[in-house]
Design a protein around this motif. Structure first.
Motif, PDB file in Angstrom:
ATOM      1  N   HIS A  89       0.846  -1.201   0.000  1.00 30.41           N
ATOM      2  CA  HIS A  89       0.000   0.000   0.000  1.00 30.41           C
ATOM      3  C   HIS A  89       0.881   1.251   0.000  1.00 30.41           C
TER       4      HIS A  89
ATOM      5  N   ASP B 264     -11.428  -0.907  -8.102  1.00 32.43           N
ATOM      6  CA  ASP B 264     -10.148  -1.258  -7.482  1.00 32.43           C
ATOM      7  C   ASP B 264      -9.365  -2.086  -8.492  1.00 32.43           C
TER       8      ASP B 264
ATOM      9  N   HIS C 207     -12.924  -2.710   0.512  1.00 28.81           N
ATOM     10  CA  HIS C 207     -13.044  -4.066   1.068  1.00 28.81           C
ATOM     11  C   HIS C 207     -14.469  -4.143   1.618  1.00 28.81           C
TER      12      HIS C 207
HETATM   13  N1  GLY Z   1      -6.522  -1.812  -3.532  1.00 23.69           N
HETATM   14  C1  GLY Z   1      -6.176  -1.856  -2.200  1.00 23.69           C
HETATM   15  C2  GLY Z   1      -6.588  -3.095  -1.524  1.00 23.69           C
HETATM   16  O1  GLY Z   1      -7.235  -3.952  -2.077  1.00 23.69           O
HETATM   17  O2  GLY Z   1      -6.277  -3.245  -0.353  1.00 23.69           O
END
Ligand code: GLY
Ligand code: MN
Length: 470
Positions: free
Chosen positions: A240, A268, A358
Motif C-alpha cells: 500500500h 479497485d 473491502h
Molecule cells: N486496492 C487496495 C486493496 O485492495 O487493499
C-alpha cells in the motif's frame, strides 16, 4: 436509469431487508444514522464526508447528519437534516425532505427536528443501532438535545443480528449498484490508461498520480476509492505504498493500484508495467506467472466456487512459477502447505467490492480468517454467488523486510534459494487486479477493457514512448 427507476430499485432493496429483518425475533426499532462530518482542526471545514455504508445502502444517498429508521409496525422513516440560517451562510443547503423522498423512495421523509420525538416515542424499547454510532456521542448535532435523558438502550445482540443479516444481503449487487460500479470501473480503466501512456524515465510517481486521478475525475469519479497506490522500482513491493517524489528509471517496474469512486461505489484495479518499452526477461517471466495465476482464477470463478480455493490455486501457480525461475525449491504442495509462497505473495487473492473497497460480507457466517501466514490476509472466504463483485489480484513481491528477516531465513532455509533472492531484493513487485462480477454461469471481468497481457502492455508502452521497433 432515471430517478424514478432508481427509487423503485431502492424500494425493492429495502423490501428485501425488511423481509430478512422481519424473520428475526427482534422487537426494537432500528435507527441508522448516516454519520456526521468530521471537523479539520484549525479550519472551519470538514474532512471529505463518507456516509456510513449501511445508511448509503438503504437510501442510495450520502447525506451528512441524516438518519433512517425502521419500525416493524410503520416501516421506514427518513430524517432529513436542515441547516440554520447561520450555517447556510457558510454551507450549501442540503436537499429537502421532499427531494430526499424522491431520490430514495422513502415515502415518509420528514425534517430531522422530528428525530428527538421519534426517539422519545420509542422509550423503553431496546434500540437497534446500525449505521454510524456517532449519534451516541454527538447527538446534539443530529438535533437530539438530550440523548442521555432519553435513556436509549442499545440492544447490542439485536444490533449484531440485524447487522449480519444486512451484510449478507449486501453481497449481491442490484441494478443501481451495478450501474454505479460499472461507471466507477470505467473511470478507473481510463485513469490507468492515462498513467500507462504518460510514464517514462525521469518522471515521479506523484506526476503519474496527478494525471491518473485527474482522468478519474474527468470520467465522473467523485474521488478516489482509496489512497492511490503507485510504486516504482523497489517501491512497487510496498503493498500500500503512497506515491511520492521518487523518480522512475528505465529498467524498472511501476505498479499502480487505484480506483475511482462514483456515488459511493468503489472500483479497485491494479496493473504493473515497465518504465521502458518492454519488460526485462525476469520481469516478463514473473509477470506471466502472476498473470497465469489471475487468469486461472478468473476462468474458475463462478457460482458455488469457494473463493478460498481460488486463492489456494493461485498460491500453487505462484509457487510453481517461483520454482521455475529458481527462487523456490521443492514440491508445490509442500511449499504451499508451509506458506513458503507467501514470502512472495503475502496477501490474499482479493476481496468483496462495493460501497467499500473491502466491502462487507466477505466471510461466510461461522468462518473467520485463519491464523496462518498464507491465509491470514485473505479478505473473503465464502462460496461465490451471482451478483457478487470481487477483486482477483494475485501478486509477487520482493519485500526486503520480510526476506531479510533471520527467523524466516532459518525457517525456509531448505525451500528458498536465498542466494537468488539476495540478487533480487530490489526487484519490486507485480500485481494484476481486476474487478469481477459473478454471473449465473461464470463471471464478467468488469475492468477487462484494460489490457493485461504482457504484449498488450508493451504495445501501449512502445506507443507512449514513440518506439517503433521491438
Ligand atoms: N486496492 C487496495 C486493496 O485492495 O487493499
Ligand atoms: Mn484490491
Amino acid at each position: 436509469m432515471n430517478a424514478g427507476e432508481q427509487a423503485g430499485v431502492l424500494r425493492q432493496r429495502r423490501q428485501r431487508v425488511e423481509t430478512a429483518w422481519s424473520g428475526i425475533d427482534v422487537d426494537g426499532p432500528v435507527l441508522i444514522p448516516a454519520s456526521l462530518p468530521i471537523p479539520i482542526d484549525g479550519t472551519d471545514q470538514f474532512h471529505e464526508f463518507h456516509a456510513h455504508p449501511e445508511f448509503q445502502y438503504l437510501t442510495g444517498v450520502a447525506e451528512p447528519g441524516a438518519a433512517l429508521a425502521w419500525e416493524r409496525e410503520r416501516g421506514w422513516t427518513l430524517f432529513a437534516p436542515s441547516l440554520s440560517v447561520e450555517d447556510l451562510v457558510w454551507m450549501s443547503a442540503p436537499p429537502s425532505a421532499d427531494a430526499l423522498a424522491k431520490a430514495t423512495g422513502v415515502g415518509r421523509s420528514v425534517d430531522r427536528s422530528e428525530l428527538a420525538g421519534w426517539l422519545e416515542s420509542q422509550r423503553g424499547r431496546g434500540l437497534v443501532l446500525l449505521g454510524s454510532r456517532d449519534i451516541e456521542t454527538r447527538a446534539t448535532e443530529y438535533g437530539v438535545e438530550a440523548w442521555s435523558t432519553l435513556e436509549a438502550v442499545v440492544d447490542e445482540d439485536a444490533t449484531d443480528r440485524l447487522g449480519k443479516a444486512l451484510a449478507k444481503l449486501r453481497r449481491a449487487k442490484d441494478a443501481v449498484e451495478m450501474d454505479r460500479m460499472t461507471r466507477a470501473v470505467d473511470a478507473a480503466v481510463e485513469g490507468h490508461l492515462a498513467a500507462q501512456r504518460l510514464a517514462r524515465h525521469g518522471l515521479t510517481e506523484r506526476a503519474l498520480q496527478i494525471e491518473m486521478e485527474a482522468e478519474f475525475f474527468r470520467q465522473g469519479g467523485a474521488r478516489t476509492a482509496y489512497g492511490s497506490i503507485i510504486g516504482s522500482g523497489p517501491n512497487s513491493a510496498i503493498l500500500h505504498g503512497t506515491p511520492g517524489e521518487r523518480v522512475m528509471s528505465d529498467g524498472e517496474l511501476v505498479l499502480i493500484d487505484a480506483g475511482a469512486e462514483i456515488e459511493g461505489y468503489a472500483s479497485d484495479v491494479s496493473r504493473t508495467f515497465p518504465v521502458s518499452a518492454s519488460f526485462t526477461t525476469i520481469q516478463r517471466e514473473l509477470y506471466n506467472v502472476v498473470l497465469a495465476a489471475q487468469q486461472e482464477a478468473i476462468a474458475a470463478a463462478g457460482p458455488g466456487v469457494e473463493y478460498k480455493s481460488l486463492h489456494l490455486q493461485a498460491s500453487a501457480t505462484i509457487a510453481q512459477g517461483l520454482v521455475d525461475v529458481g527462487v523456490l525449491r521443492g514440491s508445490v504442495d509442500e511449499l504451499v502447505a508451509a506458506d513458503a509462497h507467501a514470502l512472495f505473495f503475502s496477501h490474499g487473492l482479493g476481496h468483496m467490492l462495493g460501497l467499500s473497497t473491502h466491502d462487507c460480507g466477505g466471510y461466510l457466517e461461522g468462518r473467520v480468517p485463519e491464523d496462518r501466514f498464507g491465509l491470514a490476509y485473505l479478505r473473503a472466504d465464502l462460496p461465490l454467488q451471482p451478483g457478487y463483485v470481487v477483486t482477483i489480484e494475485p501478486g509477487v513481491y520482493f519485500v526486503p523486510a520480510l526476506l531479510n528477516d533471520p527467523a524466516r531465513r532459518e525457517r525456509y532455509a531448505e525451500m528458498v534459494n536465498w542466494d537468488v533472492v539476495d540478487g533480487m531484493l530490489d526487484f519490486g513487485g507485480i500485481r494484476i487486479e481486476d474487478d469481477v462480477l459473478i454471473t449465473t454461469d461464470g463471471c464478467d471481468v468488469m475492468s477487462g477493457a484494460l489490457p493485461s497481457a504482457a504484449a498488450e502492455i508493451e504495445a501501449i508502452r512502445r506507443d507512449a514512448l514513440g518506439v517503433t521497433s521491438d
